[in-house]
Design an enzyme around this catalytic site. Structure first.
Site, PDB file in Angstrom:
ATOM      1  N   ASP A 277       0.817  -1.211   0.000  1.00 31.20           N
ATOM      2  CA  ASP A 277       0.000   0.000   0.000  1.00 31.20           C
ATOM      3  C   ASP A 277       0.852   1.262   0.000  1.00 31.20           C
ATOM      4  OD1 ASP A 277      -2.401   1.384   0.025  1.00 31.20           O
ATOM      5  OD2 ASP A 277      -2.557   1.401   2.199  1.00 31.20           O
ATOM      6  N   CYS A 320      21.426  -4.895  18.475  1.00 29.95           N
ATOM      7  CA  CYS A 320      20.558  -4.260  19.464  1.00 29.95           C
ATOM      8  C   CYS A 320      19.837  -5.326  20.293  1.00 29.95           C
ATOM      9  CB  CYS A 320      19.540  -3.358  18.764  1.00 29.95           C
ATOM     10  SG  CYS A 320      18.307  -2.626  19.870  1.00 29.95           S
ATOM     11  N   CYS A 348      13.623   4.672  15.642  1.00 31.50           N
ATOM     12  CA  CYS A 348      14.448   3.752  16.436  1.00 31.50           C
ATOM     13  C   CYS A 348      14.501   4.157  17.909  1.00 31.50           C
ATOM     14  CB  CYS A 348      15.857   3.693  15.854  1.00 31.50           C
ATOM     15  SG  CYS A 348      16.992   2.649  16.799  1.00 31.50           S
TER      16      CYS A 348
END
Length: 372
Positions: A277, A320, A348
């Site tokens: 989309d 991370c 983030c």
């Protein structure tokens, strides 16, 4: 063959509202043909026929816009007739629609309820936050018209949920918005981060969602939801449910939480098909239902490298401690660097703040659920 899911734009980008932050209006400006008008019966029939022939098990028809109800009630009645005609394999068929809810009367409500449509209604919280960016073509407020539709849907027992765009105003007022939704007994909620225009540095618009505001929003919303959870009265918030599912080894339904893109078969009004989309643009066209089979379009989508491009990313992300649950987030929020690889998600820092605050409690919930 797999189950099939289609995201269909029968009215293309035509809409009776002029939402300031509309990402699809921005996409339309970035392609050769901005609007494809309204889907014809011939295109609708080709789409339904080929989708039901290709699918196995189930087939989902989800309608979006623009505003899909501008295609008229007869369009959707024709849809049901064609589904009945071509469902020779006895597939489970699911119909859903996302609407701005503006000006929908009793006939629409009865149709949705009687034919088991799942309806997502766009509402940006309380009146001041909603009317700030969701106005009519004539510049008029839309909140009370949408509220009237929601009251009607409740009365007629339409199966609906609330879709709220998280922009600067809604993020900063989430406590009031949550209390309002709770007062109205709206139990199924989705919160969707606002997008800035393509090829524009994020954060520069009056409505722009900043990482700071989004982080505060996520923490506040989770605290409110968790407080209700402890009292056994929490609403369903898809993002939180998906994250807890990940902790339990369940694949999330929301594509931005999966960690990679997929070919979604987004269908424009002329029958053209695109993978997502957020990327209904010329360079991503996979084919057209009036000319191609679903298998041909699937292969074309694979050859575009759209899915593969989402698999790479910034190496630091993988180090991370939250990567296993964050998975990088939506591709539209990850800048592409000079080497062609996806970089860090714009939000983030917001996700890091959220997981630091909420992950221990989500893990606690997952443990309780695993114990039965």
């Amino acid at each position: 063959m797999p189950p099939v899911q289609l995201l269909i734009k029968p009215s293309s980008g035509n809409c009776n509202l002029r939402c300031t932050y509309c990402f699809y209006y921005d996409e339309m400006k970035n392609r050769q043909t901005p609007s494809y008008g309204f889907m014809s019966r011939e295109t609708l029939e080709a789409m339904v026929k080929k989708a039901l022939e290709y699918a196995e098990g189930s087939c989902d028809f989800a309608f979006q816009g623009g505003e899909p109800t501008l295609s008229g009630l007869d369009f959707f009645k024709n849809l049901l007739e064609l589904q009945k005609k071509y469902n020779t394999k006895g597939l489970a068929i699911h119909n859903s629609i996302q609407t701005n809810g503006y000006g929908l009367g009793e006939e629409w409500a009865q149709f949705f309820a009687g034919n088991h449509f799942l309806v997502g209604v766009s509402l940006d919280g309380i009146r001041p936050t909603h009317d700030a960016y969701r106005r009519t073509a004539g510049g008029h407020d839309s909140f009370w018209e949408v509220k009237k539709t929601l009251d009607l849907f409740k009365e007629k027992k339409v199966d609906f949920n609330i879709l709220t765009v998280v922009n600067r105003r809604t993020a900063q007022r989430i406590a009031k918005i949550y209390a309002f939704y709770e007062k109205e007994s709206w139990r199924y909620l989705q919160f969707i981060p606002c997008l800035d225009p393509l090829e524009e540095a994020p954060g520069g618009r009056e409505y722009s969602l900043t990482p700071e505001d989004y982080g505060e929003f996520l923490v506040t919303l989770f605290d409110l939801w968790y407080g209700d959870l402890r009292q056994g009265r929490q609403p369903y918030i898809r993002m939180f449910e998906n994250y807890i599912g990940i902790l339990m080894g369940i694949e999330p339904e929301a594509c931005d939480q999966k960690g990679c893109c997929s070919l979604q078969f987004v269908v424009e009004a002329d029958g053209s098909v695109y993978p997502c989309d957020f990327y209904v643009m010329d360079q991503y066209k996979m084919g057209n239902f009036r000319e191609n089979s679903m298998e041909e379009m699937r292969k074309k989508g694979e050859s575009l490298g759209f899915v593969q491009a989402s698999l790479g990313g910034k190496e630091e992300c993988r180090q991370c401690p939250y990567f296993f649950i964050c998975r990088g987030g939506c591709r539209r929020n990850r800048e592409i660097g000079q080497e062609g690889r996806l970089g860090e998600n714009y939000f983030c820092s917001a996700y890091k703040r959220f997981f630091q605050a909420a992950l221990p409690r989500m893990e606690e919930i997952a443990r309780r659920l695993r114990r039965g």
